[in-house]
Design a protein around this motif. Structure first.
Motif, mmCIF file in Angstrom:
data_model
loop_
_atom_site.group_PDB
_atom_site.id
_atom_site.type_symbol
_atom_site.label_atom_id
_atom_site.label_comp_id
_atom_site.label_asym_id
_atom_site.label_seq_id
_atom_site.Cartn_x
_atom_site.Cartn_y
_atom_site.Cartn_z
ATOM 1 N N LYS A 1 0.832 -1.210 0.000
ATOM 2 C CA LYS A 1 0.000 0.000 0.000
ATOM 3 C C LYS A 1 0.870 1.265 0.000
ATOM 4 C CE LYS A 1 -4.011 0.537 0.833
ATOM 5 N NZ LYS A 1 -5.204 0.771 -0.030
ATOM 6 N N GLU A 2 1.901 1.279 0.810
ATOM 7 C CA GLU A 2 2.777 2.449 0.882
ATOM 8 C C GLU A 2 3.443 2.722 -0.466
ATOM 9 O OE1 GLU A 2 6.676 4.088 3.410
ATOM 10 O OE2 GLU A 2 5.751 2.159 3.931
ATOM 11 N N GLU A 3 3.878 1.679 -1.135
ATOM 12 C CA GLU A 3 4.522 1.852 -2.443
ATOM 13 C C GLU A 3 3.523 2.334 -3.489
ATOM 14 O OE1 GLU A 3 8.076 -1.497 -2.138
ATOM 15 O OE2 GLU A 3 6.036 -2.119 -2.659
ATOM 16 N N ILE A 4 2.314 1.823 -3.410
ATOM 17 C CA ILE A 4 1.273 2.245 -4.358
ATOM 18 C C ILE A 4 0.960 3.723 -4.164
ATOM 19 C CG2 ILE A 4 -1.175 1.968 -4.949
ATOM 20 C CD1 ILE A 4 -0.714 -1.077 -4.211
ATOM 21 N N ARG A 5 0.870 4.152 -2.899
ATOM 22 C CA ARG A 5 0.605 5.576 -2.642
ATOM 23 C C ARG A 5 1.738 6.457 -3.193
ATOM 24 N NH1 ARG A 5 -3.843 6.464 0.216
ATOM 25 N NH2 ARG A 5 -4.579 4.980 1.792
ATOM 26 N N LEU A 6 2.972 6.006 -3.008
ATOM 27 C CA LEU A 6 4.122 6.761 -3.507
ATOM 28 C C LEU A 6 4.067 6.882 -5.031
ATOM 29 C CD1 LEU A 6 6.927 8.068 -3.187
ATOM 30 C CD2 LEU A 6 7.903 5.756 -3.254
ATOM 31 N N LEU A 7 3.820 5.762 -5.707
ATOM 32 C CA LEU A 7 3.767 5.776 -7.164
ATOM 33 C C LEU A 7 2.558 6.563 -7.663
ATOM 34 C CD1 LEU A 7 4.717 2.037 -7.788
ATOM 35 C CD2 LEU A 7 6.108 4.035 -8.394
ATOM 36 N N ALA A 8 1.453 6.478 -6.926
ATOM 37 C CA ALA A 8 0.251 7.223 -7.307
ATOM 38 C C ALA A 8 0.485 8.728 -7.203
ATOM 39 C CB ALA A 8 -0.919 6.800 -6.425
ATOM 40 N N ARG A 9 1.200 9.134 -6.158
ATOM 41 C CA ARG A 9 1.524 10.553 -6.009
ATOM 42 C C ARG A 9 2.412 11.018 -7.156
ATOM 43 N NH1 ARG A 9 4.667 12.438 -0.687
ATOM 44 N NH2 ARG A 9 6.262 11.134 -1.685
ATOM 45 N N GLU A 10 3.408 10.200 -7.502
ATOM 46 C CA GLU A 10 4.304 10.549 -8.606
ATOM 47 C C GLU A 10 3.557 10.610 -9.937
ATOM 48 O OE1 GLU A 10 7.338 7.592 -8.415
ATOM 49 O OE2 GLU A 10 8.368 8.512 -6.700
ATOM 50 N N SER A 11 2.472 9.819 -10.034
ATOM 51 C CA SER A 11 1.667 9.801 -11.259
ATOM 52 C C SER A 11 0.640 10.920 -11.295
ATOM 53 C CB SER A 11 0.947 8.450 -11.396
ATOM 54 O OG SER A 11 1.865 7.383 -11.477
ATOM 55 N N GLY A 12 0.533 11.663 -10.199
ATOM 56 C CA GLY A 12 -0.408 12.774 -10.149
ATOM 57 C C GLY A 12 -1.840 12.390 -9.861
ATOM 58 N N LEU A 13 -2.056 11.198 -9.304
ATOM 59 C CA LEU A 13 -3.427 10.785 -8.987
ATOM 60 C C LEU A 13 -3.944 11.606 -7.812
ATOM 61 C CD1 LEU A 13 -3.262 6.903 -9.377
ATOM 62 C CD2 LEU A 13 -4.142 8.599 -10.979
ATOM 63 N N PRO A 14 -5.155 12.163 -7.915
ATOM 64 C CA PRO A 14 -5.662 13.067 -6.882
ATOM 65 C C PRO A 14 -5.975 12.385 -5.558
ATOM 66 C CG PRO A 14 -7.383 12.593 -8.487
ATOM 67 C CD PRO A 14 -6.106 12.017 -9.037
ATOM 68 N N ASN A 15 -6.182 11.083 -5.584
ATOM 69 C CA ASN A 15 -6.568 10.363 -4.364
ATOM 70 C C ASN A 15 -5.422 9.546 -3.773
ATOM 71 O OD1 ASN A 15 -6.540 8.561 -6.498
ATOM 72 N ND2 ASN A 15 -8.328 7.396 -5.807
ATOM 73 N N TRP A 16 -4.177 9.938 -4.068
ATOM 74 C CA TRP A 16 -3.029 9.132 -3.641
ATOM 75 C C TRP A 16 -2.962 8.971 -2.124
ATOM 76 C CZ3 TRP A 16 0.753 10.888 -0.356
ATOM 77 C CH2 TRP A 16 0.827 12.274 -0.151
#
Length: 274
Positions: A153-168
């Protein structure tokens, strides 16, 4: 390490050719829709959201907005778990019965749309918790690309933030049925009690919260850092009055604080470990 896992995820999805994603609007399934769309192209990805009384209106609206922002195709279907007594009676394997219905519907859509795989957002951390829904996915051949790539989950949040996802950084929001002790029946009126209670707490700024339904008792879970605030007057009196107006007789704050899956703490180890 995280970048290598991301590349592994992309290879997994590339090999799949086309996918139907069980899409709740949470960060895991959102990230999966994003990467699948990037790798396969939007025409080879369909995000399907199951809508029912166990899913809040806010979550449904948020899921639709995010899917649109990603340019992803989304379909919303109705699920009827509250018509299934095996679900309503709320046994420890409640999620199994819900997922069996959902995944069966998803496979029907996938075949209709000529999509090769049904996938969901289960991640590597889910293997460390009691997740009876995973049994349903195994029986119905639903794949877990994030888990296969060993993404936490932590890695997904990190990658989601880098991808610009609004709900990271959006808090996890499992279905409302998870707020009830096993063996306590799941009923529409009780689900609304929980939904309205949590909506009220969130309106006060407690975005990471749970209201566990123990009959007349509402057991509030918030992070321990929020304890002083939530028990201070006049806020404490305001919360008490609101939750009592929704039908609870007693309002409590759990001293262990917010934690996902707290209802699983009473299960015997042999049940959790299968």
């Amino acid at each position: 390490m995280t970048s290598k896992k991301l590349e592994h995820l992309k290879r997994i999805l590339t090999d799949m050719k086309s996918v139907l994603v069980a899409y709740s609007g949470g960060i895991d399934s959102t990230f999966l829709v994003k990467i699948a769309s990037d790798v396969l192209g939007p025409s080879k990805v369909l995000a399907v959201t199951g809508s029912s009384e166990t899913y809040t209106a806010e979550e449904a609206e948020s899921a639709a907005i995010i899917a649109q922002s990603l340019g992803a195709k989304q379909r919303v279907i109705e699920t009827n778990e509250l018509e299934n007594e095996l679900f309503v009676q709320n046994p420890p394997d409640r999620c199994y019965h819900c997922k069996m219905e959902l995944f069966t519907q998803l496979w029907n859509i996938a075949r209709e749309q000529n999509l090769a795989f049904v996938v969901d957002g289960a991640n590597a951390d889910d293997l460390r918790d009691f997740r009876p829904g995973l049994k349903a996915s195994e029986e119905l051949a639903v794949r877990h690309p994030l888990q296969e790539a060993e993404l936490t989950k932590e890695e997904i949040r990190l990658l989601a933030r880098e991808s610009g996802l609004p709900n990271w950084n959006k808090p996890s929001m499992p279905c409302l049925s998870s707020r009830f002790p096993y063996g306590h029946t799941i009923e529409p009126a009780k689900l609304r009690q929980v939904e309205e209670s949590e909506r009220f707490l969130q309106s006060l700024g407690f975005f990471e919260c749970r209201v566990r339904h123990h009959g007349d008792i509402a057991r509030i879970e918030v992070p321990q850092k929020n304890f002083a605030e939530i028990i201070s007057n006049p806020l404490c009196q305001k919360i008490t009055a609101k939750l009592k107006s929704l039908g609870f007789a007693y309002i409590t704050v759990d001293l262990q604080g917010f934690r996902s899956g707290s209802m699983n703490e009473v299960l015997a180890k042999e049940i959790i470990n299968g």
